[in-house]
Design an enzyme around this catalytic site. Structure first.
Site, PDB file in Angstrom:
ATOM      1  N   ARG A 245       1.007  -1.211   0.006  1.00 41.24           N
ATOM      2  CA  ARG A 245       0.150  -0.011  -0.218  1.00 41.24           C
ATOM      3  C   ARG A 245       0.876   1.381  -0.129  1.00 41.24           C
ATOM      4  NH1 ARG A 245      -3.335  -2.776  -1.486  1.00 41.24           N
ATOM      5  NH2 ARG A 245      -5.368  -3.148  -0.961  1.00 41.24           N
ATOM      6  N   GLU A 273      -3.326   7.773  -4.705  1.00 38.24           N
ATOM      7  CA  GLU A 273      -3.711   6.791  -5.648  1.00 38.24           C
ATOM      8  C   GLU A 273      -5.079   7.069  -6.159  1.00 38.24           C
ATOM      9  OE1 GLU A 273      -2.166   2.746  -5.085  1.00 38.24           O
ATOM     10  OE2 GLU A 273      -4.230   2.093  -5.513  1.00 38.24           O
ATOM     11  N   HIS A 292      -1.726  -0.365  -9.661  1.00 33.60           N
ATOM     12  CA  HIS A 292      -2.351  -1.110  -8.719  1.00 33.60           C
ATOM     13  C   HIS A 292      -3.052  -2.260  -9.456  1.00 33.60           C
ATOM     14  CE1 HIS A 292      -4.200  -1.396  -4.546  1.00 33.60           C
ATOM     15  NE2 HIS A 292      -4.120  -2.638  -4.879  1.00 33.60           N
TER      16      HIS A 292
HETATM   17  N1  LIG Z   1      -0.986  -4.531  -5.335  1.00 36.21           N
HETATM   18  C1  LIG Z   1      -2.204  -5.287  -5.173  1.00 36.21           C
HETATM   19  O1  LIG Z   1      -2.948  -5.582  -6.190  1.00 36.21           O
HETATM   20  C2  LIG Z   1      -2.316  -5.930  -3.925  1.00 36.21           C
HETATM   21  C3  LIG Z   1      -3.101  -7.241  -3.617  1.00 36.21           C
HETATM   22  C4  LIG Z   1      -3.524  -7.815  -2.705  1.00 36.21           C
HETATM   23  C5  LIG Z   1      -2.666  -7.315  -1.304  1.00 36.21           C
HETATM   24  N2  LIG Z   1      -2.036  -6.243  -1.492  1.00 36.21           N
HETATM   25  C6  LIG Z   1      -1.356  -5.699  -0.216  1.00 36.21           C
HETATM   26  O2  LIG Z   1      -0.367  -6.606  -0.191  1.00 36.21           O
HETATM   27  C7  LIG Z   1      -0.033  -6.737   1.138  1.00 36.21           C
HETATM   28  C8  LIG Z   1       0.106  -8.105   1.925  1.00 36.21           C
HETATM   29  O3  LIG Z   1      -1.291  -8.748   1.875  1.00 36.21           O
HETATM   30  P1  LIG Z   1      -1.542  -9.822   2.276  1.00 36.21           P
HETATM   31  O4  LIG Z   1      -2.895 -10.195   2.265  1.00 36.21           O
HETATM   32  O5  LIG Z   1      -0.661 -10.888   2.245  1.00 36.21           O
HETATM   33  O6  LIG Z   1      -1.558  -9.482   3.855  1.00 36.21           O
HETATM   34  P2  LIG Z   1      -2.024 -10.053   5.422  1.00 36.21           P
HETATM   35  O7  LIG Z   1      -3.488  -9.913   5.680  1.00 36.21           O
HETATM   36  O8  LIG Z   1      -1.612 -11.538   5.258  1.00 36.21           O
HETATM   37  O9  LIG Z   1      -1.118  -9.323   6.326  1.00 36.21           O
HETATM   38  C9  LIG Z   1      -0.970  -9.695   7.951  1.00 36.21           C
HETATM   39  C10 LIG Z   1       0.279  -9.862   8.207  1.00 36.21           C
HETATM   40  O10 LIG Z   1       1.347  -8.575   8.090  1.00 36.21           O
HETATM   41  C11 LIG Z   1       2.232  -8.637   9.091  1.00 36.21           C
HETATM   42  N3  LIG Z   1       2.247  -7.546   9.824  1.00 36.21           N
HETATM   43  C12 LIG Z   1       1.333  -6.797  10.557  1.00 36.21           C
HETATM   44  N4  LIG Z   1       1.961  -5.675  10.968  1.00 36.21           N
HETATM   45  C13 LIG Z   1       2.988  -5.487  10.600  1.00 36.21           C
HETATM   46  C14 LIG Z   1       4.139  -4.484  10.589  1.00 36.21           C
HETATM   47  N5  LIG Z   1       3.742  -3.646  11.430  1.00 36.21           N
HETATM   48  N6  LIG Z   1       5.046  -4.776  10.141  1.00 36.21           N
HETATM   49  C15 LIG Z   1       5.604  -5.869   9.424  1.00 36.21           C
HETATM   50  N7  LIG Z   1       4.633  -6.892   9.148  1.00 36.21           N
HETATM   51  C16 LIG Z   1       3.297  -6.693   9.825  1.00 36.21           C
HETATM   52  C17 LIG Z   1       1.839  -9.759  10.264  1.00 36.21           C
HETATM   53  O11 LIG Z   1       2.547 -10.814   9.706  1.00 36.21           O
HETATM   54  C18 LIG Z   1       0.243 -10.035   9.753  1.00 36.21           C
HETATM   55  O12 LIG Z   1      -0.282 -11.568  10.038  1.00 36.21           O
HETATM   56  C19 LIG Z   1      -1.188  -5.591   1.948  1.00 36.21           C
HETATM   57  O13 LIG Z   1      -0.603  -4.439   2.048  1.00 36.21           O
HETATM   58  C20 LIG Z   1      -2.372  -5.833   0.960  1.00 36.21           C
HETATM   59  O14 LIG Z   1      -3.005  -4.529   1.064  1.00 36.21           O
HETATM   60  C21 LIG Z   1      -2.058  -5.534  -2.705  1.00 36.21           C
END
Ligand SMILES: NC(=O)c1ccc[n+]([C@@H]2O[C@H](COP(=O)([O-])OP(=O)(O)OC[C@H]3O[C@@H](n4cnc5c(N)ncnc54)[C@H](O)[C@@H]3O)[C@@H](O)[C@H]2O)c1
Length: 334
Positions: A245, A273, A292
């Site tokens: 993000r 964005e 994105h």
């Molecule tokens: N670009 C895109 O199209 C796209 C698509 C999907 C997800 N995303 C983004 O990718 C990222 C990861 O998504 P996900 O589904 O794997 O997330 P997720 O829901 O699995 O992430 C949760 C995990 O993040 C970790 N976390 C929490 N707080 C943290 C901190 N302060 N520092 C470091 N790690 C921490 C912990 O391990 C937690 O369990 C998110 O930001 C999501 O919004 C982007």
């Protein structure tokens, strides 16, 4: 065909999204599992007010309105919310969990394309391919790098967030021969070791990473976690990859770091964005930006529907949900 003894279900998402997420074959599979109170996806609950009292399973998606207490009162039989997209936070809150309603998300299905995208851009950026392509298009002579700045061998990648995407990225980076550091306050040492990554504090991760790739969720505590000070800790020539993000990075500080030529960036997400036309990031030759699109796109979108329909089938078979989301995870999930 629908059978009257099937639990009643309802699909709530933008109809434009539903066409891609639940094409005809998946919709008919869903109709085999659930007695759908509306034959197609609806954008809101008002359209099906009369049928709500029967609904036991909600299949939700992009654009589903928040499940307020009033709506939940109107669905006293509701036992599961199966989300055919990633984050459930926009429509599912503590009230849903307080009523004992099971929640599932298809974030795992959305994760894989992000992982593929991350590995691809990270390796291209390592070869400075984006900057070379721009020079080439401008008719400038190629400058094949023979020095330390170009190439992926012997590189250390710092992964921020051992999230579902972060963990998969680590596995793929290890398989590709990168040395991997990880920072995640929720990751213990044994877990990090099992992943094959060295757990370090964020400052140290910045100091030691040739490539910094962000996979933490957007939370108050992750806002601007990569700020001017941490960008300055990165080694010269470092590459910042952000598919998480935009808010995780201080954009103005990133503009300055990239404009100095010290740091390159590959950004699938930004703040703001969309990035407005004429934004300084667009003009920088060492910054490559996509709108994105790392998550499911085009032919990949049906993965979300497939995941959700399989999840409904699991639910009805009494099997554990693969994408179960629990109340205590809401605060740290994407
Ligand atoms: N670009 C895109 O199209 C796209 C698509 C999907 C997800 N995303 C983004 O990718 C990222 C990861 O998504 P996900 O589904 O794997 O997330 P997720 O829901 O699995 O992430 C949760 C995990 O993040 C970790 N976390 C929490 N707080 C943290 C901190 N302060 N520092 C470091 N790690 C921490 C912990 O391990 C937690 O369990 C998110 O930001 C999501 O919004 C982007």
């Amino acid at each position: 065909m629908n059978q009257p003894d099937r639990p009643a279900g309802l699909v709530v998402m933008l109809p434009s999204a539903a066409t891609a997420v639940l094409p005809a074959d998946l919709m008919s599979r869903l109709a085999g599992a659930l007695r759908l109170v509306a034959p197609r996806a609806v954008a809101g609950f008002a359209e099906v007010r009369a049928g709500l009292s029967e609904v036991e399973v909600l299949v939700t998606g992009w654009g589903c309105p928040p499940l307020t207490g009033e709506l939940l009162d109107a669905m006293p039989r509701l036992r599961a919310v199966v989300h055919a997209a990633g984050s459930v936070k926009l429509h599912v809150g503590p009230e849903v969990f307080a009523r004992g309603i099971a929640v599932s998300s298809a974030a795992d299905a959305n994760a894989e394309p992000v992982v593929d995208f991350t590995l691809a851009v990270l390796q291209l950026a390592g070869k400075r391919a984006f900057a070379h392509a721009r020079r080439y298009a401008e008719g400038r002579a190629p400058t094949f790098a023979v020095g330390e700045r170009s190439g992926n061998d012997g590189r250390t990648v710092g992964v921020v967030g051992a999230s579902r995407i972060g963990r998969r990225v680590i596995a793929r980076l290890r398989a590709a021969g990168f040395r991997v550091l990880v920072n995640d306050p929720y990751l213990d040492a044994a877990d990090a070791q099992a992943l094959g990554a060295e757990p370090v504090e964020l400052d140290e991760l910045c100091r030691r990473s040739d490539v910094l790739t962000l996979h933490a969720p957007e939370l108050p505590e992750t806002r601007h976690m990569i700020d001017e000070r941490r960008l300055a800790l990165l080694p010269d020539g470092a590459i910042v990859v952000n598919t998480a993000r935009g808010s995780l990075i201080d954009t103005d500080a990133l503009v300055r770091a990239c404009a100095s030529g010290r740091v390159d960036a590959v950004l699938d997400v930004t703040t703001p964005e969309p990035l407005p036309a004429g934004h300084p990031l667009f003009a920088l030759p060492n910054v490559w930006i996509t709108p994105h699109l790392a998550g499911v796109q085009g032919t990949e979108v049906r993965r979300l529907g497939e995941y959700a329909v399989t999840e409904v089938e699991r639910l009805l078979a009494g099997a554990p949900l693969a994408g179960a989301v629990h109340a205590d995870q809401l605060a740290v999930l994407a």
